[in-house]
Design a protein around this motif. Structure first.
Motif, PDB file in Angstrom:
ATOM      1  N   MET A 113     -83.546  65.285  50.453  1.00 46.41           N
ATOM      2  CA  MET A 113     -84.221  66.248  51.320  1.00 46.41           C
ATOM      3  C   MET A 113     -85.546  66.668  50.684  1.00 46.41           C
ATOM      4  SD  MET A 113     -82.887  69.943  52.781  1.00 46.41           S
ATOM      5  CE  MET A 113     -81.503  69.192  53.594  1.00 46.41           C
ATOM      6  N   LEU A 114     -86.550  66.826  51.515  1.00 50.08           N
ATOM      7  CA  LEU A 114     -87.862  67.234  51.031  1.00 50.08           C
ATOM      8  C   LEU A 114     -87.788  68.619  50.396  1.00 50.08           C
ATOM      9  CD1 LEU A 114     -90.938  66.326  51.211  1.00 50.08           C
ATOM     10  CD2 LEU A 114     -91.072  67.979  53.079  1.00 50.08           C
ATOM     11  N   LYS A 115     -88.449  68.773  49.274  1.00 43.64           N
ATOM     12  CA  LYS A 115     -88.508  70.052  48.578  1.00 43.64           C
ATOM     13  C   LYS A 115     -89.951  70.548  48.636  1.00 43.64           C
ATOM     14  CE  LYS A 115     -87.486  71.878  43.918  1.00 43.64           C
ATOM     15  NZ  LYS A 115     -87.037  71.447  42.567  1.00 43.64           N
ATOM     16  N   ILE A 116     -90.138  71.773  49.099  1.00 46.13           N
ATOM     17  CA  ILE A 116     -91.462  72.381  49.199  1.00 46.13           C
ATOM     18  C   ILE A 116     -91.522  73.528  48.207  1.00 46.13           C
ATOM     19  CG2 ILE A 116     -93.117  73.569  50.697  1.00 46.13           C
ATOM     20  CD1 ILE A 116     -91.641  72.238  53.092  1.00 46.13           C
ATOM     21  N   LEU A 117     -92.526  73.495  47.351  1.00 42.57           N
ATOM     22  CA  LEU A 117     -92.695  74.551  46.358  1.00 42.57           C
ATOM     23  C   LEU A 117     -93.879  75.421  46.744  1.00 42.57           C
ATOM     24  CD1 LEU A 117     -92.191  72.446  43.111  1.00 42.57           C
ATOM     25  CD2 LEU A 117     -90.506  73.839  44.318  1.00 42.57           C
ATOM     26  N   GLY A 118     -93.637  76.735  46.762  1.00 42.63           N
ATOM     27  CA  GLY A 118     -94.683  77.691  47.088  1.00 42.63           C
ATOM     28  C   GLY A 118     -94.142  78.771  47.995  1.00 42.63           C
ATOM     29  N   LYS A 119     -94.695  79.964  47.841  1.00 38.09           N
ATOM     30  CA  LYS A 119     -94.233  81.093  48.656  1.00 38.09           C
ATOM     31  C   LYS A 119     -94.608  80.895  50.121  1.00 38.09           C
ATOM     32  CE  LYS A 119     -94.046  84.437  44.950  1.00 38.09           C
ATOM     33  NZ  LYS A 119     -94.385  85.767  44.458  1.00 38.09           N
ATOM     34  N   ALA A 120     -93.718  81.310  51.004  1.00 45.68           N
ATOM     35  CA  ALA A 120     -93.919  81.126  52.442  1.00 45.68           C
ATOM     36  C   ALA A 120     -95.032  81.998  52.992  1.00 45.68           C
ATOM     37  CB  ALA A 120     -92.611  81.410  53.188  1.00 45.68           C
ATOM     38  N   THR A 121     -95.571  82.892  52.196  1.00 46.33           N
ATOM     39  CA  THR A 121     -96.700  83.714  52.634  1.00 46.33           C
ATOM     40  C   THR A 121     -98.045  83.016  52.414  1.00 46.33           C
ATOM     41  OG1 THR A 121     -96.659  84.808  50.487  1.00 46.33           O
ATOM     42  CG2 THR A 121     -95.531  85.927  52.307  1.00 46.33           C
ATOM     43  N   SER A 122     -98.055  81.936  51.653  1.00 43.29           N
ATOM     44  CA  SER A 122     -99.291  81.198  51.400  1.00 43.29           C
ATOM     45  C   SER A 122     -99.703  80.424  52.647  1.00 43.29           C
ATOM     46  CB  SER A 122     -99.078  80.219  50.241  1.00 43.29           C
ATOM     47  OG  SER A 122    -100.062  79.203  50.260  1.00 43.29           O
ATOM     48  N   ILE A 123    -100.973  80.568  53.050  1.00 44.27           N
ATOM     49  CA  ILE A 123    -101.445  79.847  54.241  1.00 44.27           C
ATOM     50  C   ILE A 123    -101.296  78.336  54.065  1.00 44.27           C
ATOM     51  CG2 ILE A 123    -103.879  79.801  53.517  1.00 44.27           C
ATOM     52  CD1 ILE A 123    -104.618  80.244  56.491  1.00 44.27           C
ATOM     53  N   ASN A 124    -101.486  77.841  52.849  1.00 45.36           N
ATOM     54  CA  ASN A 124    -101.385  76.398  52.627  1.00 45.36           C
ATOM     55  C   ASN A 124     -99.946  75.913  52.619  1.00 45.36           C
ATOM     56  OD1 ASN A 124    -104.176  75.866  52.551  1.00 45.36           O
ATOM     57  ND2 ASN A 124    -104.287  76.634  50.468  1.00 45.36           N
ATOM     58  N   VAL A 125     -99.036  76.739  52.143  1.00 43.96           N
ATOM     59  CA  VAL A 125     -97.609  76.402  52.238  1.00 43.96           C
ATOM     60  C   VAL A 125     -97.176  76.426  53.701  1.00 43.96           C
ATOM     61  CG1 VAL A 125     -95.269  77.141  51.613  1.00 43.96           C
ATOM     62  CG2 VAL A 125     -97.105  77.216  49.905  1.00 43.96           C
ATOM     63  N   ARG A 126     -97.710  77.386  54.451  1.00 43.02           N
ATOM     64  CA  ARG A 126     -97.345  77.492  55.871  1.00 43.02           C
ATOM     65  C   ARG A 126     -97.773  76.261  56.664  1.00 43.02           C
ATOM     66  NH1 ARG A 126    -100.159  82.850  56.980  1.00 43.02           N
ATOM     67  NH2 ARG A 126     -99.273  82.828  59.072  1.00 43.02           N
ATOM     68  N   LYS A 127     -98.871  75.625  56.265  1.00 43.11           N
ATOM     69  CA  LYS A 127     -99.264  74.360  56.908  1.00 43.11           C
ATOM     70  C   LYS A 127     -98.127  73.348  56.796  1.00 43.11           C
ATOM     71  CE  LYS A 127    -104.147  74.465  55.512  1.00 43.11           C
ATOM     72  NZ  LYS A 127    -105.135  73.739  54.670  1.00 43.11           N
ATOM     73  N   VAL A 128     -97.563  73.242  55.613  1.00 42.38           N
ATOM     74  CA  VAL A 128     -96.516  72.251  55.361  1.00 42.38           C
ATOM     75  C   VAL A 128     -95.232  72.636  56.099  1.00 42.38           C
ATOM     76  CG1 VAL A 128     -95.145  71.112  53.578  1.00 42.38           C
ATOM     77  CG2 VAL A 128     -97.560  71.658  53.145  1.00 42.38           C
ATOM     78  N   LEU A 129     -94.891  73.908  56.064  1.00 39.84           N
ATOM     79  CA  LEU A 129     -93.684  74.361  56.765  1.00 39.84           C
ATOM     80  C   LEU A 129     -93.794  74.118  58.269  1.00 39.84           C
ATOM     81  CD1 LEU A 129     -93.147  77.729  54.844  1.00 39.84           C
ATOM     82  CD2 LEU A 129     -91.805  75.629  54.587  1.00 39.84           C
ATOM     83  N   TRP A 130     -94.934  74.467  58.847  1.00 41.81           N
ATOM     84  CA  TRP A 130     -95.154  74.268  60.283  1.00 41.81           C
ATOM     85  C   TRP A 130     -95.071  72.776  60.615  1.00 41.81           C
ATOM     86  CZ3 TRP A 130    -100.229  76.196  63.120  1.00 41.81           C
ATOM     87  CH2 TRP A 130    -100.132  75.925  64.485  1.00 41.81           C
ATOM     88  N   THR A 131     -95.706  71.943  59.801  1.00 43.32           N
ATOM     89  CA  THR A 131     -95.669  70.494  60.035  1.00 43.32           C
ATOM     90  C   THR A 131     -94.234  69.973  60.010  1.00 43.32           C
ATOM     91  OG1 THR A 131     -97.874  70.230  59.080  1.00 43.32           O
ATOM     92  CG2 THR A 131     -96.499  68.258  59.209  1.00 43.32           C
ATOM     93  N   CYS A 132     -93.463  70.402  59.029  1.00 47.70           N
ATOM     94  CA  CYS A 132     -92.057  69.972  58.954  1.00 47.70           C
ATOM     95  C   CYS A 132     -91.293  70.359  60.209  1.00 47.70           C
ATOM     96  CB  CYS A 132     -91.389  70.555  57.714  1.00 47.70           C
ATOM     97  SG  CYS A 132     -91.880  69.769  56.175  1.00 47.70           S
ATOM     98  N   GLU A 133     -91.524  71.568  60.701  1.00 49.67           N
ATOM     99  CA  GLU A 133     -90.833  72.016  61.922  1.00 49.67           C
ATOM    100  C   GLU A 133     -91.232  71.159  63.120  1.00 49.67           C
ATOM    101  OE1 GLU A 133     -88.497  74.385  62.154  1.00 49.67           O
ATOM    102  OE2 GLU A 133     -88.677  75.216  60.145  1.00 49.67           O
TER     103      GLU A 133
END
Length: 198
Positions: free
Chosen positions: A1-21
């Motif tokens: 499973m993909l592992k994402i490192l970084g707080k969910a409040t970071s705009i750049n982390v949110r890019k990755v989270l949104w893309t995954c969704e």
């Protein structure tokens, strides 16, 4: 499973989270992890995909779209793809650079960003960048790179969210407001974009 490192409040982390969704990619997210040391910049996000470690948010979202063969988000056709990637890169260079000082001062209240002249200059440049988005959306009538949602709308959409979330006077940009409304119909944007986090 993909592992994402970084707080969910970071705009750049949110890019990755949104893309995954949007892609339906299963992932776990952790605020930190040993793989963060592999980014020489010391920044997030960093992803771990098996034994592959990758950093730089816009590179990560391209990688994920390519890996999933998500041609609706990032088509193979070179011209169509270039049109989308142009806006992704523009967000990282021009758009982000414009709002960085003003956002740090107004929203983050960072004492290192307290020069009123620089705040005003940043706000002015930020408005100019949103004006570019306005003109493009008025042309496409829908999304940043055309009539359909693409990968470019993820970084641009998060920057537009930041525009609306920052407590300052702003001119009316009707095409941007309509775009924000269209993005808000997407569950992934509501989860990782328009979620009360600026």
């Amino acid at each position: 499973m993909l592992k994402i490192l970084g707080k969910a409040t970071s705009i750049n982390v949110r890019k990755v989270l949104w893309t995954c969704e949007e892609l339906g990619v299963a992932y776990t997210r952790h605020d930190s992890g040993p793989e963060l040391t592999q980014n020489p910049n010391g920044l997030v996000p960093v992803i771990v995909d098996g034994n592959f470690v990758l950093w730089e948010s816009n590179t990560i979202i391209r990688y994920l779209a390519n890996k999933q063969s998500a041609e609706t988000l990032l088509p193979r056709d070179p011209r169509r793809r270039a049109e989308i990637e142009k806006w992704i890169d523009w967000q990282a260079t021009e758009f982000n650079t414009a709002w960085r000082y003003a956002f740090s001062a107004i929203a983050r209240r960072n004492p290192a960003y307290d020069d009123p002249h620089q705040i005003e200059a940043s706000k002015k440049e930020w408005m100019r960048m949103v004006g570019i988005v306005e003109a493009q959306l008025a042309t496409t009538g829908a999304y940043i790179a055309g009539d359909r949602f693409t990968l470019a709308d993820i970084p641009i959409g998060l920057s537009v969210n930041r525009w609306f979330m920052t407590a300052m006077e702003r001119p009316a940009f009707p095409a941007v407001a309509a775009y924000y409304g269209r993005l808000s119909e997407r569950p992934a944007f509501l989860k990782h974009g328009r979620n009360g986090v600026d």
